[in-house]
Design a protein around this motif. Structure first.
Motif, PDB file in Angstrom:
ATOM      1  N   ASP A 462       0.848  -1.183   0.000  1.00  0.00           N
ATOM      2  CA  ASP A 462       0.000   0.000   0.000  1.00  0.00           C
ATOM      3  C   ASP A 462       0.892   1.246   0.000  1.00  0.00           C
ATOM      4  O   ASP A 462       1.479   1.604   1.013  1.00  0.00           O
ATOM      5  CB  ASP A 462      -0.889  -0.035   1.242  1.00  0.00           C
ATOM      6  N   MET A 463       0.997   1.901  -1.154  1.00  0.00           N
ATOM      7  CA  MET A 463       1.968   2.989  -1.299  1.00  0.00           C
ATOM      8  C   MET A 463       1.591   4.231  -0.507  1.00  0.00           C
ATOM      9  O   MET A 463       2.440   5.050  -0.179  1.00  0.00           O
ATOM     10  CB  MET A 463       2.141   3.351  -2.778  1.00  0.00           C
ATOM     11  N   ASN A 580       1.011   0.056  -9.841  1.00  0.00           N
ATOM     12  CA  ASN A 580      -0.430   0.302  -9.913  1.00  0.00           C
ATOM     13  C   ASN A 580      -1.195  -0.973 -10.266  1.00  0.00           C
ATOM     14  O   ASN A 580      -1.944  -1.026 -11.235  1.00  0.00           O
ATOM     15  CB  ASN A 580      -0.741   1.383 -10.944  1.00  0.00           C
ATOM     16  N   ALA A 581      -0.971  -1.962  -9.455  1.00  0.00           N
ATOM     17  CA  ALA A 581      -1.508  -3.288  -9.757  1.00  0.00           C
ATOM     18  C   ALA A 581      -3.022  -3.284  -9.869  1.00  0.00           C
ATOM     19  O   ALA A 581      -3.600  -4.153 -10.531  1.00  0.00           O
ATOM     20  CB  ALA A 581      -1.057  -4.278  -8.679  1.00  0.00           C
ATOM     21  N   ASP A 582      -3.663  -2.308  -9.250  1.00  0.00           N
ATOM     22  CA  ASP A 582      -5.129  -2.272  -9.311  1.00  0.00           C
ATOM     23  C   ASP A 582      -5.638  -1.978 -10.716  1.00  0.00           C
ATOM     24  O   ASP A 582      -6.822  -2.080 -10.992  1.00  0.00           O
ATOM     25  CB  ASP A 582      -5.675  -1.258  -8.308  1.00  0.00           C
ATOM     26  N   LEU A 606       5.275  -8.461  -5.858  1.00  0.00           N
ATOM     27  CA  LEU A 606       4.818  -7.325  -5.056  1.00  0.00           C
ATOM     28  C   LEU A 606       3.814  -6.502  -5.849  1.00  0.00           C
ATOM     29  O   LEU A 606       4.116  -6.027  -6.947  1.00  0.00           O
ATOM     30  CB  LEU A 606       6.015  -6.456  -4.651  1.00  0.00           C
ATOM     31  N   LEU A 607       2.627  -6.381  -5.293  1.00  0.00           N
ATOM     32  CA  LEU A 607       1.564  -5.649  -5.978  1.00  0.00           C
ATOM     33  C   LEU A 607       1.491  -4.242  -5.393  1.00  0.00           C
ATOM     34  O   LEU A 607       1.010  -4.042  -4.290  1.00  0.00           O
ATOM     35  CB  LEU A 607       0.224  -6.364  -5.783  1.00  0.00           C
ATOM     36  N   MET A 608       2.005  -3.259  -6.125  1.00  0.00           N
ATOM     37  CA  MET A 608       2.022  -1.887  -5.625  1.00  0.00           C
ATOM     38  C   MET A 608       0.687  -1.237  -5.936  1.00  0.00           C
ATOM     39  O   MET A 608       0.186  -1.343  -7.061  1.00  0.00           O
ATOM     40  CB  MET A 608       3.120  -1.076  -6.319  1.00  0.00           C
TER      41      MET A 608
END
Ligand code: ADP
Ligand code: MG
Length: 712
Positions: A462-463, A580-582, A606-608
């Motif tokens: 979660d950035m 921006n994996a979303d 890693l999903l940023m």
């Protein structure tokens, strides 16, 4: 007046109206318009005097327009239309957002009925986006129209600015009044009575003019079933055609190529691979074309099954083709197959952006038969590609190829014969989806992953909440590279250029695109490493060189778009950071992370994201992080997405996609439709005694063919 389904709209409604419908919705017949079902149904109250309006109540008022005002919205584009109406006893404001075109109709002085839910805004009562019926200038409302308008449920139709819902409603009323009661869609009396469907005539009446919502649902069932039946008839007939077509039976007695290949493999086949290959070999041995779908989790080793099948065919003297969805993947298959197959076998690459001379050379060797395995992208489908004796077609990662593309390739076999076809996909597909999309194929499943496959750990970063974790992500890449491994950084976009319609404020200069990220990393956190971009705008030579360098470990980190999504196989890559994996869908993320952890080393993904912790996008990421089970993920995916997308024309190959059928909800219907379709075809394979069904599926097939030709 006795309208049939195929009566033309110009006869029923006049040439002018028909023209307007054609323009707005491409409608031609009475059936086209009747199949334009309401988007929703508005509840409408009795006529209410304006001095007794209650907040949150559904009301209908009869009133005169006093004034109309346009305001622009702060910060947003578009405007608000505010219309003041009165019935003498009180005032009410109607508001419309971004619908300035209504200004033309809502002229001061006109009488109208306005219907909607009462809300309060700055202590004033208002109706937001009411449906309405207006009288012509200086006239009263037509009493009959008032009565229709005051029905309990009002159909709200998919509309356009030139073809508003009330106009559609009026036209449908005309059609329903003149509709012949004997119209028929071809569902037999047995089917109708088994499921207690309304007659077709009644079904249309109830869907367009319902008194209750339950009635609408009941009436829709007939159409849902019909749709399922049509699909199953098409699929089962295709299957029947394949089974009657001729193919060269392949039963290699010596199998020396295969034995050489197996003996040179650095590992042993999994039990699943052996079994799947045996299923394929059994199909190949028949004098009719194989049509099989191989479904297997990311990394389960489908390619190996493909190669073994190709060797069988080559041993018997035939040519084989492998179709890949992207150039990167085609190139990679080309390289790895070339490295794996026994000596003496010629592998040829053919992609859209190859140089003319290499293309010519490739085409020659394909045509004269000296090429045994042809690997390519969709350019293989082109007409100028002629095979000498194509006997097996393998389509990898099928979800980007439709039914017709398969058919076009199949047509490249020697005359009178059709090639065997194997379709491979890593997207796990629930049973009913498989039955609907791939109902014409036999299915093999590759369950287990090869021994020794390591875990892929996936974390959401979660950035916003944890900015320091971003730094840690780059450090993880540094660590892995220092241990001799490699990494991917995946970005949603290629360059920060604005998309159409985006304005300055919205464009983000954050780390969302390949160019920016490359800039940032190569001067910042990863400046000690060798970085290179990879994306779809590069020429195929550039892409090829980059992939080659990455495989040769001359590049440490690939900064890439989703061109690496499917199939890319570099076993020393162990970390993937997705920016921006979303922005990505569930199955896409699952595919993407399948690129790491392919060797004997564990993978890290890693999903940023900057998505809110409780948003649905974030839930998607959490789902991906929580499991490696592609099947579970595909169910989450189906629940979250509209199924239309899942089964869009791209995938199903049918232009219209599904209209009413929902593959998860309608499992029972799909099952029974398949049984009925089979029993119909058992006695009447050409549907000679089922004229309506024959015509309607012909129309569906033509539609999708026309669409395919358009695209090509
Ligand atoms: P996918 O099913 O995702 O297409 P691939 O065919 O690309 O998977 O295989 C993934 C990797 O696993 C490849 O590097 C391949 O060489 C390797 N592999 C395939 N079969 C086996 C096996 N039986 N044992 C070990 N490794 C295997
Ligand atoms: Mg693959």
């Amino acid at each position: 007046m006795n309208y049939q389904l195929n009566t033309s709209l110009s006869i029923a409604l006049g040439a002018k109206t028909a023209q307007a419908l054609k323009k707005s919705f491409d409608m031609h017949t009475v059936e086209d318009l009747l199949r334009h079902f309401p988007r929703r149904y508005a509840k409408r109250g009795e006529l209410t005097p304006m001095d007794s309006l209650q907040i949150d109540e559904n009301v209908t008022v009869m009133a005169q327009i006093q004034s109309i005002k346009k305001r622009s919205m702060q910060k947003k584009r578009g405007g608000i239309l505010e219309v003041e109406v009165t019935d003498g006893s009180g005032f009410l404001t109607l508001t419309f957002f971004n619908q300035d075109w209504r200004e033309r109709d809502l002229r001061p002085g006109r009488m109208g009925l306005f219907s909607g839910k009462i809300t309060a805004y700055r202590s004033k009562r208002q109706l937001a986006h009411p449906t309405y019926l207006l009288a012509p200038d200086n006239e009263d409302l037509d009493p009959e129209a008032v009565e229709t308008f005051a029905r309990p449920l009002i159909s709200v139709y998919p509309a356009t600015s030139t073809m508003p819902t009330w106009r559609i409603e009026k036209m449908i009323t005309l059609l329903l009044e003149g509709l012949s009661e004997s119209i028929d869609d071809g569902l037999s009396p047995e089917i109708v009575s088994q499921y207690s469907f309304f007659s077709l005539y009644e079904s249309f009446q109830k869907i367009h003019r319902p008194t209750t919502l339950e009635e609408v649902e009941a009436a829709k069932q007939r159409f849902v079933f019909l749709e399922a039946l049509q699909y199953q008839l098409i699929l089962l007939r295709n299957r029947l055609r394949y089974s009657e077509a001729n193919a060269k039976p392949i039963d290699a007695t010596s199998d020396s190529l295969l034995r050489t290949f197996d003996s040179q493999l650095p590992f042993t086949l999994t039990e699943g691979q052996v079994q799947v290959c045996n299923e394929i070999f059994a199909d190949l041995a028949k004098p009719h074309p194989m049509h099989r779908l191989l479904q297997g989790e990311v990394g389960s080793g489908k390619t190996l099954c493909a190669i073994r099948s190709m060797l069988r065919v080559i041993e018997g003297g035939g040519q084989t083709a492998l179709l890949a969805p992207t150039e990167v993947l085609a190139w990679q298959h080309f390289r790895s197959i070339q490295a794996l197959v026994p000596e003496g076998i010629t592998v040829t690459l053919l992609t859209g952006s190859m140089k003319a001379a290499s293309v010519r050379h490739a085409l020659e060797s394909i045509a004269d038969g000296s090429s045994n395995i042809v690997v390519g992208t969709h350019s293989l489908i082109q007409e100028r590609v002629e095979f000498r004796n194509l006997e097996l077609v393998i389509v990898d990662e099928q979800h980007r190829f439709g039914v017709e593309q398969r058919a076009a390739l199949a047509a490249k076999a020697p005359s009178g014969l059709r090639p065997h076809v194997l379709v491979m996909t890593a997207t796990p597909i629930p049973r009913t989806v498989a039955m609907t999309v791939f109902g014409d194929l036999d299915i093999s499943i590759l369950q287990e992953l090869p021994q020794g496959r390591k875990q892929i750990d996936t974390f959401v970063v979660d950035m916003n909440e944890k900015p320091h974790h971003v730094e840690r992500a780059w450090n993880r890449i540094l660590e892995e590279v220092s241990k001799g491994f490699q990494a991917y950084v995946v970005c949603p976009k290629i360059s920060p250029k604005l998309k159409e319609g985006e304005n300055e404020e919205n464009s983000d200069t954050s780390l969302n695109d390949v160019e920016n990220i490359l800039q940032y990393l190569s001067h910042g956190p990863l400046k000690s490493l060798r970085l290179a971009p990879l994306h779809g705008k590069m020429t195929s030579d550039e892409k090829e060189q980059t992939m080659r360098a990455f495989q040769a470990k001359e590049i440490d980190v690939l900064i890439s778009t989703t061109v690496i999504e499917v199939g890319v196989d570099v076993s020393t890559a162990t970390v993937m950071v997705i920016m921006n994996a979303d922005n990505f869908g569930i199955s896409q993320l699952h595919q993407l992370r399948g690129r790491v952890g392919r060797g004997e080393h564990p993978g890290l993904c890693l999903l940023m994201t900057t998505a809110d912790a409780d948003s649905t996008s974030r839930q998607r990421l959490d789902a991906v992080a929580s499991t490696l089970d592609g099947f579970k993920l595909s169910e989450v995916d189906l629940e979250q997405r509209r199924e239309g997308n899942v089964l869009g024309s791209q995938q199903s190959g049918f232009k219209s996609g599904l209209r009413l059928l929902r593959v998860l909800r309608d499992e029972f219907i799909i099952d029974s439709a398949r049984t009925w379709a089979q029993s119909i075809l058992d006695t009447d394979p050409e549907l000679l005694n089922h004229k309506e069904l024959r015509m309607s599926i012909l129309a569906l097939e033509n539609q999708s063919e026309a669409e395919f030709l358009e695209k090509a």
